[in-house]
Design an enzyme around this catalytic site. Structure first.
Site, PDB file in Angstrom:
ATOM      1  N   HIS A   1     -10.012   1.348   2.172  1.00  0.00           N
ATOM      2  CA  HIS A   1      -9.524   2.693   2.500  1.00  0.00           C
ATOM      3  C   HIS A   1     -10.685   3.652   2.768  1.00  0.00           C
ATOM      4  O   HIS A   1     -10.538   4.616   3.520  1.00  0.00           O
ATOM      5  CB  HIS A   1      -8.688   3.263   1.342  1.00  0.00           C
ATOM      6  CG  HIS A   1      -7.277   2.771   1.307  1.00  0.00           C
ATOM      7  ND1 HIS A   1      -6.370   2.993   2.310  1.00  0.00           N
ATOM      8  CD2 HIS A   1      -6.602   2.070   0.367  1.00  0.00           C
ATOM      9  CE1 HIS A   1      -5.198   2.453   1.998  1.00  0.00           C
ATOM     10  NE2 HIS A   1      -5.315   1.874   0.817  1.00  0.00           N
TER      11      HIS A   1
ATOM     12  N   CYS B   1       0.859  -1.189   0.000  1.00  0.00           N
ATOM     13  CA  CYS B   1       0.000   0.000   0.000  1.00  0.00           C
ATOM     14  C   CYS B   1       0.887   1.229   0.000  1.00  0.00           C
ATOM     15  O   CYS B   1       1.886   1.274   0.721  1.00  0.00           O
ATOM     16  CB  CYS B   1      -0.885  -0.021   1.247  1.00  0.00           C
ATOM     17  SG  CYS B   1      -2.007   1.372   1.338  1.00  0.00           S
TER      18      CYS B   1
ATOM     19  N   HIS C   1      -9.204  -4.029  -1.395  1.00  0.00           N
ATOM     20  CA  HIS C   1      -8.148  -3.230  -0.753  1.00  0.00           C
ATOM     21  C   HIS C   1      -8.482  -1.732  -0.847  1.00  0.00           C
ATOM     22  O   HIS C   1      -8.419  -1.012   0.147  1.00  0.00           O
ATOM     23  CB  HIS C   1      -6.801  -3.533  -1.420  1.00  0.00           C
ATOM     24  CG  HIS C   1      -5.662  -2.702  -0.916  1.00  0.00           C
ATOM     25  ND1 HIS C   1      -4.593  -3.226  -0.225  1.00  0.00           N
ATOM     26  CD2 HIS C   1      -5.427  -1.354  -0.984  1.00  0.00           C
ATOM     27  CE1 HIS C   1      -3.760  -2.244   0.107  1.00  0.00           C
ATOM     28  NE2 HIS C   1      -4.240  -1.098  -0.349  1.00  0.00           N
ATOM     29  N   GLU C   2      -8.840  -1.290  -2.051  1.00  0.00           N
ATOM     30  CA  GLU C   2      -9.124   0.143  -2.234  1.00  0.00           C
ATOM     31  C   GLU C   2     -10.376   0.572  -1.469  1.00  0.00           C
ATOM     32  O   GLU C   2     -10.406   1.643  -0.867  1.00  0.00           O
ATOM     33  CB  GLU C   2      -9.270   0.488  -3.720  1.00  0.00           C
ATOM     34  CG  GLU C   2      -8.015   0.304  -4.560  1.00  0.00           C
ATOM     35  CD  GLU C   2      -6.766   0.932  -3.956  1.00  0.00           C
ATOM     36  OE1 GLU C   2      -6.863   1.964  -3.267  1.00  0.00           O
ATOM     37  OE2 GLU C   2      -5.680   0.359  -4.147  1.00  0.00           O
TER      38      GLU C   2
HETATM   39 NI    NI Z   1      -3.678   0.992  -0.159  1.00  0.00          NI
END
Ligand code: NI
Length: 180
Positions: free
Chosen positions: A149, A103, A145-146
């Site tokens: 966030h 990341c 994953h995105e």
């Molecule tokens: Ni990330």
């Protein structure tokens, strides 16, 4: 070109749930500039995805770009780039698959994260139109994953075996190096 500073782990903004966009806000000039600066920043840092909170904007926006010549994930070949506002995620196959994740907000580190292998994302595109995409395999991990966030989560929260957390320059296999 507008390169923004990427916030790093420890910055409290990365732990906040991001706010959704209003439809008219999505098509505004200001948001258009924000998207452009996200592409510029992502390219500068060499990532394949970036979420707005990573550049200090606590809003539900993420961009993902996977080059078509990505050899390791030929199934993603028709997928080039996507801009996602206000996503909702549905798990279509909860079978877990593990990938080495990194990341841009956790520079220099990688770890193995297990996530469901197939998901559906309902979202608004840059014209504020309702869209839906189904992502499998590595792409499913990229989306999850995105989207994490946008909910204040980082990949390190999801590492099951913490002994996999590694400095990337210690990892032997170069093709495991993917910045998400
Ligand atoms: Ni990330």
């Amino acid at each position: 070109m507008t390169i923004r500073k990427i916030l790093k782990m420890g910055n409290p903004l990365l732990r906040e749930p991001a706010l959704p966009f209003e439809s008219e806000e999505i098509t505004s000039d200001e948001t258009n500039e924000l998207i452009q600066s996200m592409w510029d920043t992502m390219e500068e840092y060499g990532g394949i995805g970036l979420a707005a909170p990573q550049i200090g904007v606590s809003k539900q926006l993420a961009v993902i770009r996977i080059e078509e010549d990505n050899e390791r994930y030929p199934e993603a070949e028709e997928f080039e780039e996507i801009i996602i506002f206000n996503p909702k995620i549905t798990l279509l196959d909860e079978t877990l698959q593990g990938f080495w994740e990194g990341c841009l907000s956790v520079p220099g580190l990688r770890g193995v994260v297990f996530r469901p292998r197939k998901v559906q994302i309902d979202y608004l595109d840059e014209s504020a139109k309702e869209k839906s995409i189904i992502a499998e395999d590595f792409l499913a991990t990229v989306f999850q994953h995105e989207l994490d966030h946008l909910f204040g989560k980082l990949f390190i929260d999801r590492i099951e075996d913490i002994s996999t957390l590694s400095f990337e320059d210690e990892l032997v296999s170069a093709d495991e190096e993917k910045e998400l």
